[in-house]
Scaffold this motif. Structure first.
Motif, mmCIF file in Angstrom:
data_model
loop_
_atom_site.group_PDB
_atom_site.id
_atom_site.type_symbol
_atom_site.label_atom_id
_atom_site.label_comp_id
_atom_site.label_asym_id
_atom_site.label_seq_id
_atom_site.Cartn_x
_atom_site.Cartn_y
_atom_site.Cartn_z
ATOM 1 N N ASP A 487 0.667 -1.204 -0.129
ATOM 2 C CA ASP A 487 0.016 0.013 0.001
ATOM 3 C C ASP A 487 0.755 1.276 -0.083
ATOM 4 N N VAL A 488 2.083 1.089 -0.236
ATOM 5 C CA VAL A 488 3.040 2.548 -0.079
ATOM 6 C C VAL A 488 2.779 3.291 -1.622
ATOM 7 N N ARG A 489 2.687 4.576 -0.995
ATOM 8 C CA ARG A 489 2.383 5.345 -2.479
ATOM 9 C C ARG A 489 3.329 6.567 -2.329
ATOM 10 N N ILE A 490 3.725 7.072 -3.561
ATOM 11 C CA ILE A 490 4.587 8.000 -3.513
ATOM 12 C C ILE A 490 3.885 9.551 -3.462
ATOM 13 N N THR A 491 3.971 10.243 -2.453
ATOM 14 C CA THR A 491 3.365 11.451 -2.299
ATOM 15 C C THR A 491 3.908 12.678 -2.669
ATOM 16 N N SER A 492 5.139 12.757 -2.903
ATOM 17 C CA SER A 492 5.843 13.878 -3.393
ATOM 18 C C SER A 492 7.198 13.703 -4.258
ATOM 19 N N VAL A 493 7.458 14.077 -5.245
ATOM 20 C CA VAL A 493 9.014 14.028 -5.934
ATOM 21 C C VAL A 493 9.294 15.648 -6.432
ATOM 22 N N VAL A 494 10.107 15.893 -5.874
ATOM 23 C CA VAL A 494 10.852 17.240 -6.076
ATOM 24 C C VAL A 494 12.080 17.157 -6.857
ATOM 25 N N GLU A 495 12.250 17.775 -7.793
ATOM 26 C CA GLU A 495 13.576 18.087 -8.633
ATOM 27 C C GLU A 495 14.349 19.427 -8.681
ATOM 28 N N ILE A 496 15.371 19.364 -7.947
ATOM 29 C CA ILE A 496 15.835 20.976 -7.882
ATOM 30 C C ILE A 496 17.253 21.025 -8.777
ATOM 31 N N PRO A 497 16.947 21.558 -10.203
ATOM 32 C CA PRO A 497 18.573 21.511 -10.735
ATOM 33 C C PRO A 497 19.620 22.416 -9.816
ATOM 34 N N MET A 498 20.881 21.704 -9.996
ATOM 35 C CA MET A 498 21.877 22.466 -9.529
ATOM 36 C C MET A 498 22.787 22.897 -10.484
ATOM 37 N N THR A 499 22.310 24.067 -11.275
ATOM 38 C CA THR A 499 22.860 24.587 -12.313
ATOM 39 C C THR A 499 24.432 24.988 -12.017
ATOM 40 N N TYR A 500 24.766 25.222 -10.981
ATOM 41 C CA TYR A 500 26.044 25.673 -10.586
ATOM 42 C C TYR A 500 27.171 24.724 -10.288
ATOM 43 N N VAL A 501 26.856 23.310 -10.615
ATOM 44 C CA VAL A 501 27.876 22.403 -10.655
ATOM 45 C C VAL A 501 27.857 21.702 -11.905
ATOM 46 N N PRO A 502 28.903 21.210 -12.290
ATOM 47 C CA PRO A 502 29.083 20.431 -13.577
ATOM 48 C C PRO A 502 28.542 18.916 -13.516
ATOM 49 N N GLY A 503 28.124 18.437 -14.383
ATOM 50 C CA GLY A 503 27.590 17.034 -14.491
ATOM 51 C C GLY A 503 26.041 16.866 -14.479
ATOM 52 N N GLY A 504 25.363 17.948 -14.826
ATOM 53 C CA GLY A 504 23.800 17.767 -14.806
ATOM 54 C C GLY A 504 23.255 17.628 -13.427
ATOM 55 N N GLY A 505 24.005 17.985 -12.687
ATOM 56 C CA GLY A 505 23.504 17.732 -10.941
ATOM 57 C C GLY A 505 22.122 18.140 -10.700
ATOM 58 N N CYS A 506 21.351 17.370 -10.065
ATOM 59 C CA CYS A 506 20.001 17.570 -9.656
ATOM 60 C C CYS A 506 19.771 17.050 -8.143
ATOM 61 N N ARG A 507 19.255 18.034 -7.405
ATOM 62 C CA ARG A 507 18.803 17.649 -6.206
ATOM 63 C C ARG A 507 17.405 16.796 -6.194
ATOM 64 N N VAL A 508 17.157 15.515 -5.923
ATOM 65 C CA VAL A 508 15.968 15.018 -5.967
ATOM 66 C C VAL A 508 15.699 14.435 -4.437
ATOM 67 N N ILE A 509 14.132 14.737 -4.126
ATOM 68 C CA ILE A 509 13.509 14.647 -2.943
ATOM 69 C C ILE A 509 12.280 14.057 -3.208
ATOM 70 N N VAL A 510 12.238 12.579 -2.628
ATOM 71 C CA VAL A 510 11.115 11.851 -2.830
ATOM 72 C C VAL A 510 10.603 11.447 -1.562
#
Length: 518
Positions: A487-510
């Motif tokens: 019965d587990v469900r995903i209630t939130s997915v947040v992506e925060i692009p980190m444009t100031y770092v190389p390599g296409g960094g993105c902060r992901v909060i799930v």
């Protein structure tokens, strides 16, 4: 099956308890005054509500929302002395641990403090090799000087290796009895704020142990063989064993319990919620049934932290708030008689004019005290005081809303009678059934959750693969926390692009949430 749940929530004025059946219906409830020693009020509330049951043996789970950790930080009392180890040199020597703390709190909490080589970049590559000899020397200096150790590491949410190794070294030097709080288990990205949260967590371990043991002893004393949990500040549960290790995550759980309880009682998943107690008022906003989390660093007792906290505004307005008349007119609060409102308010035979008296006089409050005892209070005083309340509530609603769209407002708590029936920008004001014990109800129906907060490189792996990995980790964390796997469900997915770092960094909060497994 034992399908009854007991929910208890300790507020500054009242301690509430409810019992909820398997269908989510309240079958017993009580509201008692919070006592100077909160565990006494918990025992009284639990005893009262259990006496209302036909068969207490059907209780299978008990949930507690408590203000103990919050009060310990605010009052600077019962806090442990903490050794602080930061693994980040040579990149973070400019700012020492606890540099921006209030001096009185720093003097109580901070013991030995050291910054050693170690830590990682955002992508998990090391800043420097871990200096194990320095850690051993630090651990040896802590023995006999501190009660716990807080370890933080640069970008530990990206790689936990150095923190875990440091914990092993500290255990070797100080023994397994030395509690160690690791920052990746407490906070998110942002070294200084995460370090602060970890230090606070370590300072609360004795308080947490007393709460957990008191809760367990109370349940045993009442003859209850149940699973026990504490509520977290994101509206979900943690086991008492987790609460023993991560007490800082319970800070702010009271308003969150009320918001989740209001959501379930009123059947509204997107709304403002105002929780009016005897001493203070908290307002927040529900999005998809859960409190919106604060995106800013949150101050706890004057210390900036970055662990998850609901986005709330709190003011000194409640049923026990003082109302005074002086040469300048009518002055309201922010001080309050708190849990003594049942004896000190004028309508209860006391000598203090409170907002409960005013609400009774203007017809918003019924069934509390004797209106005849208010005959000496001038109508103009009551009108001015209630106008002050209406203005404050209006301002709170405007500050909390994210847009001009009209939203419903749910009023809960023992002082919910103070909320006016009509407000600009509010589609309707709703007082849900059992609204006075919404906080305890929110604790009783709370679910287990798991979350992940990491930096991924979208260039090294595809966005889809990164999100899938984060979702799986959050789901696994929710199951480990006690959620029913199916019965587990995903209630939130947040992506925060980190444009100031190389390599296409993105902060992901799930975040993943699910009902407790049977």
């Amino acid at each position: 099956m034992k399908d009854l749940r007991l929910g208890v929530d300790v507020g500054g004025t009242n301690t509430d308890a409810v019992v909820v059946d398997g269908a989510g219906r309240i079958v017993a409830e009580t509201k008692t005054a919070t006592t100077p020693e909160p565990i006494d009020g918990i025992v009284a509330a639990m005893t009262t509500v259990i006496d209302q049951l036909d068969d207490a043996a059907q209780l299978g789970k008990a949930m507690l929302g408590t203000t103990h950790p919050t009060n310990a930080i605010i009052r600077r009392s019962d806090l442990d002395r903490v050794g602080v180890l930061r693994l980040a040199a040579p990149s973070s020597l400019g700012v020492r641990p606890s540099a921006n703390w209030p001096e009185d709190l720093r003097d109580i909490v901070i013991g030995r403090s050291e910054i050693t080589e170690g830590g990682f970049e955002y992508d998990g590559s090391p800043i420097a090799a871990l200096d194990e000899d320095a850690i051993r020397r630090f651990a040896s200096s802590c023995a006999g000087d501190v009660s716990a150790v807080a370890v933080s590491c640069a970008f530990s949410p990206a790689c936990t290796d150095h923190e875990l190794r440091a914990a092993e070294l500290i255990a070797e030097e100080c023994g397994d009895d030395m509690p160690v709080s690791l920052s990746h288990t407490v906070g998110s990205l942002g070294l200084l704020e995460r370090e602060n949260a970890t230090i606070l967590n370590a300072s609360l371990l004795t308080v947490a142990r007393r709460v957990v043991n008191g809760f367990r002893d109370t349940l045993m004393g009442l003859g209850l063989d149940v699973e026990s949990f504490l509520t977290q500040n994101d509206g979900t549960l943690m086991t008492v064993e987790e609460a023993d290790r991560y007490p800082v995550l319970t800070v702010g759980s009271g308003p969150t319990n009320s918001m989740r309880g209001a959501c379930a009682l009123a059947g509204l998943s997107d709304a403002l919620v105002i929780d009016v107690g005897g001493t203070s008022t908290d307002i927040g906003i529900l999005i998809n049934g859960f409190p919106r989390e604060s995106t800013a660093a949150v101050e706890v007792g004057g210390v900036r932290t970055n662990f998850r906290m609901p986005d709330l505004i709190s003011v000194g307005l409640g049923g026990g708030t003082f109302v005074r008349q002086d040469v300048d007119g009518v002055a309201v609060g922010p001080d309050s008689v708190g849990y003594r409102v049942i004896s000190d308010a004028l309508c209860m035979g006391g000598t203090t004019l409170t907002l409960s008296d005013v609400s009774l006089a203007v017809g918003r409050l019924t069934g509390f005290g004797d209106p005849a005892l208010l005959n000496g209070v001038e109508d103009s005083v009551c009108e001015a005081a209630i106008a002050w309340v209406d203005e404050r509530v209006q301002v709170l609603c405007e500050r909390m809303k994210a847009s001009s769209t009209a939203l419903p407002l749910m009023a809960v708590g023992g002082g919910a009678h103070l909320v006016p029936a009509q407000l600009a920008g509010i589609s309707e004001v709703v007082w849900p059934p059992h609204h006075s014990v919404a906080n305890a109800f929110g604790a009783a129906i709370a679910e287990a959750a798991g979350s992940i907060d990491k930096v991924y490189s979208y260039d090294a792996s595809s966005r889809e693969d990164c999100l899938r990995s984060a979702t799986e980790e959050a789901t696994d964390a929710a199951i480990r926390a006690g959620a029913n796997a199916s019965d587990v469900r995903i209630t939130s997915v947040v992506e925060i692009p980190m444009t100031y770092v190389p390599g296409g960094g993105c902060r992901v909060i799930v975040k993943a949430v699910g009902p407790l497994a049977a």
